[in-house]
Design a protein around this motif. Structure first.
Motif, PDB file in Angstrom:
ATOM      1  N   LEU A  46       0.805  -1.219   0.000  1.00 34.41           N
ATOM      2  CA  LEU A  46       0.000   0.000   0.000  1.00 34.41           C
ATOM      3  C   LEU A  46       0.839   1.271   0.000  1.00 34.41           C
ATOM      4  N   ASN A  47       2.144   1.157  -0.098  1.00 38.58           N
ATOM      5  CA  ASN A  47       3.020   2.329  -0.132  1.00 38.58           C
ATOM      6  C   ASN A  47       2.725   3.169  -1.370  1.00 38.58           C
ATOM      7  N   SER A  49       1.593   7.396  -2.886  1.00 41.14           N
ATOM      8  CA  SER A  49       0.894   8.650  -2.599  1.00 41.14           C
ATOM      9  C   SER A  49      -0.591   8.364  -2.446  1.00 41.14           C
ATOM     10  N   TRP A  50      -1.155   8.805  -1.343  1.00 39.21           N
ATOM     11  CA  TRP A  50      -2.574   8.595  -1.069  1.00 39.21           C
ATOM     12  C   TRP A  50      -3.293   9.937  -1.054  1.00 39.21           C
ATOM     13  N   ASN A  51      -4.500   9.944  -1.600  1.00 39.72           N
ATOM     14  CA  ASN A  51      -5.368  11.115  -1.528  1.00 39.72           C
ATOM     15  C   ASN A  51      -6.185  11.025  -0.246  1.00 39.72           C
ATOM     16  N   PHE A  52      -6.393  12.178   0.379  1.00 38.76           N
ATOM     17  CA  PHE A  52      -7.228  12.209   1.575  1.00 38.76           C
ATOM     18  C   PHE A  52      -7.735  13.621   1.796  1.00 38.76           C
ATOM     19  N   TYR A  71      -8.882  16.613  -3.137  1.00 32.50           N
ATOM     20  CA  TYR A  71      -8.125  15.903  -2.115  1.00 32.50           C
ATOM     21  C   TYR A  71      -6.791  16.563  -1.851  1.00 32.50           C
ATOM     22  N   GLU A  73      -2.790  15.273  -0.637  1.00 29.17           N
ATOM     23  CA  GLU A  73      -2.016  14.070  -0.914  1.00 29.17           C
ATOM     24  C   GLU A  73      -0.894  13.940   0.114  1.00 29.17           C
ATOM     25  N   VAL A  76       2.634   7.456   1.804  1.00 24.31           N
ATOM     26  CA  VAL A  76       2.345   6.343   2.710  1.00 24.31           C
ATOM     27  C   VAL A  76       3.467   5.334   2.560  1.00 24.31           C
ATOM     28  N   TRP A  80      -0.520  12.031   8.767  1.00 23.67           N
ATOM     29  CA  TRP A  80      -0.793  13.400   8.338  1.00 23.67           C
ATOM     30  C   TRP A  80      -0.196  14.441   9.261  1.00 23.67           C
TER      31      TRP A  80
END
Length: 88
Positions: A46-47, A49-52, A71, A73, A76, A80
């Motif tokens: 799951l590493n 860049s994640w949007n949140f 979002y 970014e 991960v 945060w």
């Protein structure tokens, strides 16, 4: 009945969670079960860049929050707080 501020009640720690279980990565029968876990067809790293979206409180959520496509970014693995959202 669950209160809207259940996250502040230390007696309500495990709402809608899975029961504890052993950690393992399954391998397909044709795979070597002694190989590195990352080689399993059922392993997903799951590493990246994640949007949140960050909200100060769940009460700040818009009624249509699932329809909003704006979002922030973060990388991960991380958290945060290390990227300027909230405090550690």
């Amino acid at each position: 009945m669950i209160q809207t501020n259940y996250h502040e009640d230390p007696q309500q720690l495990h709402i809608n969670t899975e029961k504890n279980r052993n950690y393992y990565i399954p391998f397909s029968p044709e795979q070597d079960a002694f190989a590195e876990r990352e080689t399993s067809h059922r392993f997903v790293l799951l590493n990246g860049s994640w949007n949140f979206r960050y909200y100060e409180s769940f009460q700040d959520l818009e009624n249509n929050f699932l329809e909003i496509n704006q979002y922030n970014e973060i990388p991960v693995p991380s958290n945060w707080q290390l990227h300027g959202y909230d405090v550690p």
